[in-house]
Design a protein around this motif. Structure first.
Motif, PDB file in Angstrom:
ATOM      1  N   LEU A 180       0.911  -1.234  -0.306  1.00 61.76           N
ATOM      2  CA  LEU A 180      -0.298  -0.137   0.177  1.00 61.76           C
ATOM      3  C   LEU A 180       0.916   0.711  -0.125  1.00 61.76           C
ATOM      4  N   ARG A 181       1.740   0.883   0.938  1.00 64.10           N
ATOM      5  CA  ARG A 181       2.722   2.105   0.859  1.00 64.10           C
ATOM      6  C   ARG A 181       3.301   2.965  -1.235  1.00 64.10           C
ATOM      7  N   THR A 182       3.626   1.506  -0.905  1.00 65.74           N
ATOM      8  CA  THR A 182       4.640   1.748  -2.307  1.00 65.74           C
ATOM      9  C   THR A 182       3.832   2.152  -3.287  1.00 65.74           C
ATOM     10  N   LEU A 183       2.403   1.416  -3.980  1.00 65.96           N
ATOM     11  CA  LEU A 183       1.571   2.037  -4.616  1.00 65.96           C
ATOM     12  C   LEU A 183       1.470   3.996  -4.203  1.00 65.96           C
ATOM     13  N   ALA A 184       0.861   4.707  -2.455  1.00 68.68           N
ATOM     14  CA  ALA A 184       0.722   5.402  -2.679  1.00 68.68           C
ATOM     15  C   ALA A 184       1.666   6.476  -2.902  1.00 68.68           C
ATOM     16  N   ALA A 185       3.110   5.752  -2.879  1.00 65.18           N
ATOM     17  CA  ALA A 185       3.964   7.536  -3.239  1.00 65.18           C
ATOM     18  C   ALA A 185       4.065   7.287  -4.746  1.00 65.18           C
ATOM     19  N   ALA A 186       4.130   6.122  -5.711  1.00 63.37           N
ATOM     20  CA  ALA A 186       4.328   6.241  -6.724  1.00 63.37           C
ATOM     21  C   ALA A 186       3.177   7.599  -6.957  1.00 63.37           C
ATOM     22  N   LEU A 187       2.023   7.491  -6.788  1.00 71.99           N
ATOM     23  CA  LEU A 187       0.980   8.177  -7.166  1.00 71.99           C
ATOM     24  C   LEU A 187       1.130   9.674  -6.223  1.00 71.99           C
ATOM     25  N   ASP A 188       1.796   9.991  -5.374  1.00 69.75           N
ATOM     26  CA  ASP A 188       1.653  11.163  -4.387  1.00 69.75           C
ATOM     27  C   ASP A 188       2.215  12.102  -5.069  1.00 69.75           C
ATOM     28  N   GLY A 189       2.667  12.620  -7.023  1.00 65.01           N
ATOM     29  CA  GLY A 189       2.862  13.820  -7.626  1.00 65.01           C
ATOM     30  C   GLY A 189       1.925  13.812  -8.216  1.00 65.01           C
ATOM     31  N   ARG A 190       0.575  12.810  -8.654  1.00 65.99           N
ATOM     32  CA  ARG A 190      -0.226  13.097  -9.580  1.00 65.99           C
ATOM     33  C   ARG A 190      -1.177  14.246  -9.003  1.00 65.99           C
ATOM     34  N   PRO A 191      -1.681  14.600  -9.633  1.00 69.75           N
ATOM     35  CA  PRO A 191      -2.313  16.061  -8.898  1.00 69.75           C
ATOM     36  C   PRO A 191      -3.691  15.093  -9.325  1.00 69.75           C
ATOM     37  N   ASN A 192      -4.535  14.836  -9.680  1.00 72.37           N
ATOM     38  CA  ASN A 192      -5.590  14.150  -9.768  1.00 72.37           C
ATOM     39  C   ASN A 192      -4.770  12.390  -9.333  1.00 72.37           C
TER      40      ASN A 192
END
Length: 418
Positions: A123-135
């Motif tokens: 879960l941490r990996t998926l969230a971190a991979a998307l963290d910079g996406r504004p959408n």
């Protein structure tokens, strides 16, 4: 003043269903997202399949994560925000659990320390991979993972309510570590609200995470008992929204109607649009609604085998991306709705004891009393029986009248109700 309510859809890929992750085709995904955006919706909920993304406890496949990022970026290009469900988990009658949790490696999903470590890392990996996406809206821990914790699942991973509480806290913390400040939450099917021995409790649903999610399916006995055009069937989603508020600590905690659909044959195809219009209109009469996310975007292809019959036809769009009448109904609601519901001033008491949740289920006295009040035009909400005399709590929610099920339902001929 009117405020915004989000309208979206649970994304079911038109090619290969969720097995599309095995043969990921970004052009096909873009075409699907184009057909969703054309309806005027503003977000999608997407489902990486856990065993495809983390086939070994120590291996979270970089290529799979990259493909998820590509999907989220493609959605953003079309003006669509994205919520990502992590632990899939369970979808459309099929379980998707990694081999390192089953058979020869059988370990409890909610209590085994190594499994918890693996889940949190994922879960941490998926969230971190998307963290910079504004959408990127945030993570949902998984789709209806409570079904793994009790019957009627044929092989449940038993846990206590305290163990589930600890699991929720740890998994939500992992999401927050990966993407701080996003809208992270958890979501269960309605056994959380209706099943006495379910270790996922209403209190957990209404307190953990950024908001409360409810999943409304009238094949749970509601439509069977009352019929497709009945008050309980057309107001079931609104009932779950209002039922959830009884346990919320925040008097204005937002509620997300994260799943709702028109299941055949209980809702025949020729009546699905009318059911959609009524369900959406009644949900929009609930204060503090965050959004409505329909299940689902595209039909399941008839080339795929062994799905329950109803699963093949739940899409707003056909398998070749043509909108149905139900899609036009939802698109019209998204385009034309106003959201300024009056407070619900009448509250029905519900039992705080989770061992009495079946009273809230179809056939229970709370359920029946709520819809008696609804049929009479009362626009009820709910309050815990332990808070019914708390004037500060009632005032914060705008409640001026509290009634019990006994006061609402008629006494059976010849005696009192048990």
């Amino acid at each position: 003043m009117p405020s915004a309510v989000r309208f979206g859809v649970n994304y079911t890929p038109s090619q290969g269903w969720f097995h599309h992750w095995l043969d990921f085709d970004l052009d096909a995904v873009r075409a699907d997202l184009d057909s969703i955006a054309a309806l005027g919706l503003d977000h999608v909920r997407v489902f990486p399949l856990w065993p495809y993304f983390q086939p070994d406890r120590a291996l979270i496949r970089p290529r799979a994560v990259e493909q998820l990022v590509q999907l989220v970026d493609a959605a953003g290009e079309r003006g669509l925000d994205v919520n990502v469900d992590g632990l899939q988990g369970h979808l459309s009658s099929f379980d998707f659990l990694p081999a390192w949790t089953r058979t020869w490696h059988r370990r409890n999903l909610f209590t085994d320390p190594e499994v918890l470590d693996g889940q949190a890392a994922y879960l941490r990996t998926l969230a971190a991979a998307l963290d910079g996406r504004p959408n990127f809206l945030g993570m949902t821990l998984g789709n209806e993972v409570n079904q793994f914790s009790a019957g009627p699942h044929p092989d449940p991973d038993r846990a206590t309510a305290d163990q589930i509480d600890a699991w929720l806290e740890r998994m939500l913390a992992a999401c927050e570590q990966g993407a701080p400040g996003r809208m992270h939450l958890h979501a269960e099917y309605d056994a959380t609200w209706y099943q006495d021995d379910m270790p996922f409790t209403p209190d957990q649903a209404a307190r953990h995470g950024a908001l409360t999610a409810v999943h409304s399916w009238v094949f749970n006995g509601t439509a069977q008992r009352h019929g497709r055009t009945s008050v309980p069937t057309e107001h079931h989603a609104a009932y779950l929204i209002e039922l959830s508020k009884a346990w919320a600590g925040d008097p204005h905690r937002p509620v997300w109607l994260q799943e709702v659909g028109a299941p055949a044959p209980l809702i025949p195809a020729e009546h699905a649009a009318a059911f959609t219009e009524a369900t959406v209109a009644n949900a929009l009469d609930c204060p503090d609604l965050w959004g409505i996310t329909w299940w689902c975007s595209h039909d399941v292809s008839r080339e795929l085998a062994d799905f329950p019959e109803l699963e093949y036809s739940l899409g707003l769009l056909t398998n070749d991306r043509r909108p149905k009448d139900i899609a036009r109904s939802l698109a019209r609601a998204a385009r034309e709705h106003t959201y300024a519901p009056a407070p619900r001033t009448t509250a029905l008491t519900v039992p705080a004891d989770p061992a009495a949740r079946s009273r809230c289920a179809p056939g229970g006295d709370v359920f029946e009393a709520f819809f008696r009040l609804t049929a009479d035009g009362a626009r009820p909400t709910t309050v815990l029986d332990t808070r019914a005399a708390d004037q500060d709590h009632l005032a914060a929610r705008g409640i001026t009248d509290v009634v019990t099920p006994d006061q609402v339902l008629p006494t059976p001929p010849g005696g009192t109700r048990s």
